[in-house]
Design an enzyme around this catalytic site. Structure first.
Site, PDB file in Angstrom:
ATOM      1  N   GLY A  13      64.458  39.144  14.783  1.00 24.33           N
ATOM      2  CA  GLY A  13      65.740  39.810  15.007  1.00 24.33           C
ATOM      3  C   GLY A  13      66.724  39.091  15.915  1.00 24.33           C
ATOM      4  N   ILE A  20      69.791  41.897  21.069  1.00 19.75           N
ATOM      5  CA  ILE A  20      68.793  42.554  21.904  1.00 19.75           C
ATOM      6  C   ILE A  20      67.502  41.732  21.888  1.00 19.75           C
ATOM      7  CG2 ILE A  20      67.339  44.618  22.088  1.00 19.75           C
ATOM      8  CD1 ILE A  20      69.804  46.252  21.159  1.00 19.75           C
ATOM      9  N   GLN A  40      66.699  35.153   9.910  1.00 17.59           N
ATOM     10  CA  GLN A  40      66.952  35.800   8.614  1.00 17.59           C
ATOM     11  C   GLN A  40      67.253  34.790   7.514  1.00 17.59           C
ATOM     12  OE1 GLN A  40      70.151  38.670   8.719  1.00 17.59           O
ATOM     13  NE2 GLN A  40      70.007  39.103   6.538  1.00 17.59           N
ATOM     14  N   ALA A  97      72.646  48.261   7.158  1.00 17.04           N
ATOM     15  CA  ALA A  97      73.128  49.059   6.023  1.00 17.04           C
ATOM     16  C   ALA A  97      74.372  48.340   5.511  1.00 17.04           C
ATOM     17  CB  ALA A  97      73.472  50.476   6.456  1.00 17.04           C
ATOM     18  N   TYR A 159      77.871  56.403  12.055  1.00 19.29           N
ATOM     19  CA  TYR A 159      76.541  55.764  11.968  1.00 19.29           C
ATOM     20  C   TYR A 159      75.852  56.160  10.659  1.00 19.29           C
ATOM     21  CZ  TYR A 159      72.449  53.390  13.929  1.00 19.29           C
ATOM     22  OH  TYR A 159      71.406  52.519  14.171  1.00 19.29           O
ATOM     23  N   LYS A 166      67.001  55.452  11.078  1.00 20.97           N
ATOM     24  CA  LYS A 166      66.382  55.410  12.413  1.00 20.97           C
ATOM     25  C   LYS A 166      65.407  56.574  12.601  1.00 20.97           C
ATOM     26  CE  LYS A 166      68.234  51.664  14.280  1.00 20.97           C
ATOM     27  NZ  LYS A 166      67.453  50.402  14.276  1.00 20.97           N
ATOM     28  N   ILE A 195      75.357  48.666  22.793  1.00 22.14           N
ATOM     29  CA  ILE A 195      75.573  47.341  23.385  1.00 22.14           C
ATOM     30  C   ILE A 195      76.393  46.517  22.397  1.00 22.14           C
ATOM     31  CG2 ILE A 195      74.475  45.207  24.195  1.00 22.14           C
ATOM     32  CD1 ILE A 195      71.940  46.804  24.785  1.00 22.14           C
TER      33      ILE A 195
HETATM   34  P1  NAD Z   1      71.958  41.793  16.074  1.00 21.63           P
HETATM   35  O1  NAD Z   1      72.987  41.681  14.990  1.00 21.63           O
HETATM   36  O2  NAD Z   1      71.971  40.755  17.110  1.00 21.63           O
HETATM   37  O3  NAD Z   1      70.499  41.909  15.456  1.00 21.63           O
HETATM   38  C1  NAD Z   1      70.256  42.489  14.193  1.00 21.63           C
HETATM   39  C2  NAD Z   1      69.246  41.585  13.525  1.00 21.63           C
HETATM   40  O4  NAD Z   1      68.841  42.119  12.266  1.00 21.63           O
HETATM   41  C3  NAD Z   1      69.802  40.178  13.263  1.00 21.63           C
HETATM   42  O5  NAD Z   1      68.993  39.222  13.886  1.00 21.63           O
HETATM   43  C4  NAD Z   1      69.730  40.047  11.751  1.00 21.63           C
HETATM   44  O6  NAD Z   1      69.426  38.729  11.349  1.00 21.63           O
HETATM   45  C5  NAD Z   1      68.591  41.001  11.453  1.00 21.63           C
HETATM   46  N1  NAD Z   1      68.540  41.382  10.048  1.00 21.63           N
HETATM   47  C6  NAD Z   1      69.391  42.157   9.327  1.00 21.63           C
HETATM   48  N2  NAD Z   1      69.009  42.195   8.035  1.00 21.63           N
HETATM   49  C7  NAD Z   1      67.885  41.447   7.938  1.00 21.63           C
HETATM   50  C8  NAD Z   1      67.006  41.080   6.871  1.00 21.63           C
HETATM   51  N3  NAD Z   1      67.232  41.498   5.600  1.00 21.63           N
HETATM   52  N4  NAD Z   1      65.934  40.286   7.140  1.00 21.63           N
HETATM   53  C9  NAD Z   1      65.706  39.844   8.403  1.00 21.63           C
HETATM   54  N5  NAD Z   1      66.492  40.151   9.453  1.00 21.63           N
HETATM   55  C10 NAD Z   1      67.568  40.931   9.223  1.00 21.63           C
HETATM   56  O7  NAD Z   1      72.179  43.255  16.717  1.00 21.63           O
HETATM   57  P2  NAD Z   1      71.295  44.085  17.761  1.00 21.63           P
HETATM   58  O8  NAD Z   1      72.234  45.085  18.316  1.00 21.63           O
HETATM   59  O9  NAD Z   1      70.578  43.156  18.666  1.00 21.63           O
HETATM   60  O10 NAD Z   1      70.271  44.869  16.801  1.00 21.63           O
HETATM   61  C11 NAD Z   1      68.874  44.797  16.945  1.00 21.63           C
HETATM   62  C12 NAD Z   1      68.248  46.169  16.779  1.00 21.63           C
HETATM   63  O11 NAD Z   1      68.679  47.005  17.856  1.00 21.63           O
HETATM   64  C13 NAD Z   1      68.634  46.897  15.497  1.00 21.63           C
HETATM   65  O12 NAD Z   1      67.520  47.602  15.001  1.00 21.63           O
HETATM   66  C14 NAD Z   1      69.667  47.894  15.985  1.00 21.63           C
HETATM   67  O13 NAD Z   1      69.734  49.024  15.135  1.00 21.63           O
HETATM   68  C15 NAD Z   1      69.072  48.241  17.330  1.00 21.63           C
HETATM   69  N6  NAD Z   1      69.982  48.904  18.269  1.00 21.63           N
HETATM   70  C16 NAD Z   1      71.190  48.332  18.581  1.00 21.63           C
HETATM   71  C17 NAD Z   1      72.045  48.975  19.479  1.00 21.63           C
HETATM   72  C18 NAD Z   1      73.399  48.400  19.823  1.00 21.63           C
HETATM   73  O14 NAD Z   1      74.275  49.152  20.259  1.00 21.63           O
HETATM   74  N7  NAD Z   1      73.622  47.087  19.675  1.00 21.63           N
HETATM   75  C19 NAD Z   1      71.656  50.193  20.056  1.00 21.63           C
HETATM   76  C20 NAD Z   1      70.405  50.742  19.723  1.00 21.63           C
HETATM   77  C21 NAD Z   1      69.588  50.072  18.823  1.00 21.63           C
HETATM   78  O1  0WE Z   2      72.041  49.977  14.861  1.00 27.06           O
HETATM   79  C1  0WE Z   2      73.162  49.633  15.168  1.00 27.06           C
HETATM   80  C2  0WE Z   2      73.947  48.737  14.244  1.00 27.06           C
HETATM   81  C3  0WE Z   2      73.438  48.846  12.845  1.00 27.06           C
HETATM   82  C4  0WE Z   2      74.198  48.120  11.770  1.00 27.06           C
HETATM   83  C5  0WE Z   2      75.357  47.390  11.966  1.00 27.06           C
HETATM   84  C6  0WE Z   2      75.965  46.754  10.881  1.00 27.06           C
HETATM   85  C7  0WE Z   2      77.255  45.995  10.996  1.00 27.06           C
HETATM   86  C8  0WE Z   2      77.406  44.956   9.900  1.00 27.06           C
HETATM   87  C9  0WE Z   2      73.670  48.226  10.508  1.00 27.06           C
HETATM   88  N1  0WE Z   2      74.248  47.628   9.447  1.00 27.06           N
HETATM   89  C10 0WE Z   2      75.364  46.904   9.612  1.00 27.06           C
HETATM   90  N2  0WE Z   2      75.929  46.332   8.503  1.00 27.06           N
HETATM   91  C11 0WE Z   2      76.941  45.447   8.553  1.00 27.06           C
HETATM   92  O2  0WE Z   2      77.457  44.976   7.516  1.00 27.06           O
HETATM   93  N3  0WE Z   2      73.693  50.089  16.347  1.00 27.06           N
HETATM   94  C12 0WE Z   2      72.959  51.068  17.102  1.00 27.06           C
HETATM   95  C13 0WE Z   2      75.025  49.699  16.839  1.00 27.06           C
HETATM   96  C14 0WE Z   2      75.993  50.706  16.337  1.00 27.06           C
HETATM   97  O3  0WE Z   2      76.486  50.624  15.069  1.00 27.06           O
HETATM   98  C15 0WE Z   2      77.289  51.723  14.873  1.00 27.06           C
HETATM   99  C16 0WE Z   2      77.299  52.517  16.028  1.00 27.06           C
HETATM  100  C17 0WE Z   2      76.463  51.873  16.948  1.00 27.06           C
HETATM  101  C18 0WE Z   2      76.124  52.341  18.338  1.00 27.06           C
HETATM  102  C19 0WE Z   2      78.008  52.112  13.738  1.00 27.06           C
HETATM  103  C20 0WE Z   2      78.750  53.282  13.782  1.00 27.06           C
HETATM  104  C21 0WE Z   2      78.759  54.063  14.922  1.00 27.06           C
HETATM  105  C22 0WE Z   2      78.038  53.705  16.044  1.00 27.06           C
END
Ligand code: NAD
Ligand code: 0WE
Length: 264
Positions: A13, A20, A40, A97, A159, A166, A195
């Site tokens: 990831g 993260i 990825q 998504a 979301y 989730k 974040i």
């Molecule tokens: P990020 O974009 O840095 O990480 C998302 C990762 O998902 C990327 O490394 C991407 O390569 C990987 N990914 C997506 N589709 C994939 C696939 N088909 N195969 C392999 N890898 C794939 O963003 P992040 O915020 O670090 O997200 C990491 C996790 O934390 C996610 O599960 C996200 O839902 C969760 N999360 C994020 C937040 C936030 O606000 N950023 C809050 C709570 C939870």
């Molecule tokens: O889990 C997430 C992000 C998830 C995510 C983000 C993307 C952007 C690019 C999943 N799929 C996609 N597809 C894309 O094409 N978070 C927890 C961060 C996040 O995303 C949101 C949030 C928060 C918080 C989207 C809507 C509302 C709140």
């Protein structure tokens, strides 16, 4: 000596310095853990090479893995097994998504395909990776950790179907924990506050969400990837040997508030 000395982790990831998963890797490396990474696709390969170099990790242990492919998942563990005789920690920090799912009202936005993709990449992939990892993890005080978000429990605007995914992911944590405990494998999740990572880039209203968290969380601020990384290190270390199947919030307390203060 760090509290993860002698541990071997696979982190799935990392997409950027803000991921993260990067914060988790930094905390693991600091605590003496050895780390292998997946990326990825080739577009992200360079970033992961740079991170592994910066953290002093073996750059031979970097593998491509799109989690929608069973063949790529199998290939990761086949390759990893050539260098490591076992695996102590698996980090799943993946969610996706189709973009149009994350805009507007849930009922209008949701489609059969959007639902299927969100659940496949964001929830099934944890089970798929766990399935493939078990042969290398069983019988050695191992831990699996994934990343979730509060929208699994309460409706968060935009979301949408990711909230359902989730919720499924959190149930997956409990079923995996129940099943793998007898093999010495703990399974947990961190529920992080919002974040600004790549996954948050371009989400409409994300800045406002961060502002809201700064006003309404008990600590009156958002959280950092470093703070999430530190809790990940604890949960995956033997310090947390009594914790499994649990969702731990790292959100400056935001989730506990019934009537958040909005104007101070
Ligand atoms: P990020 O974009 O840095 O990480 C998302 C990762 O998902 C990327 O490394 C991407 O390569 C990987 N990914 C997506 N589709 C994939 C696939 N088909 N195969 C392999 N890898 C794939 O963003 P992040 O915020 O670090 O997200 C990491 C996790 O934390 C996610 O599960 C996200 O839902 C969760 N999360 C994020 C937040 C936030 O606000 N950023 C809050 C709570 C939870
Ligand atoms: O889990 C997430 C992000 C998830 C995510 C983000 C993307 C952007 C690019 C999943 N799929 C996609 N597809 C894309 O094409 N978070 C927890 C961060 C996040 O995303 C949101 C949030 C928060 C918080 C989207 C809507 C509302 C709140």
């Amino acid at each position: 000596m760090g509290f993860m000395a002698g541990k071997k982790a696979l982190i799935v990831g990392v997409a950027s310095d803000r991921s993260i998963a990067t914060g988790i890797a930094e905390a693991f490396a600091r605590e003496g853990c050895e780390i292998a990474f997946t990326y990825q696709n080739e577009r992200l390969q360079g970033r992961v090479i740079k991170l592994a170099e910066r953290l002093g990790q073996n750059t031979d242990l970097l593998f491509p893995c799109d989690v929608s492919s069973d063949a790529e998942i199998d290939a990761v563990f086949a390759a990893l097994g050539k260098t490591w005789d076992g695996l102590d920690i698996l980090i799943h920090s993946v969610g996706f998504a189709p973009r149009e799912q994350l805009e507007g009202g849930f009922t209008d936005a949701v489609t059969r395909e959007g639902f299927a993709i969100a659940h496949d990449i964001s929830s099934y992939s944890l089970a798929a990776l766990a399935k493939a990892a078990v042969p290398m993890m069983e019988g050695r005080k191992a831990a699996i950790l994934t990343m979730t978000y509060y929208a699994a429990e309460k409706a968060v605007p935009n979301y949408n179907v990711m909230g359902l995914a989730k919720a499924s992911l959190e149930a997956c944590v409990r079923f995996l924990a129940a099943d793998l405990g007898a093999k010495g494998i703990r399974v947990n999740a961190i529920s992080a506050g919002a974040i600004k990572t790549l996954a948050a880039a371009g989400i409409s209203g994300f800045r406002e969400m961060l502002k809201h968290a700064e006003k309404s969380s008990p600590l009156r601020r958002t959280v950092t990837t470093e703070e999430v990384g530190n809790v990940a290190a604890f949960l995956c270390s033997d310090l947390a040997s009594g914790i499994t199947g649990e969702i731990t919030f790292v959100d400056a307390g935001a989730n506990i508030m019934a009537m958040p203060p909005l104007d101070d």
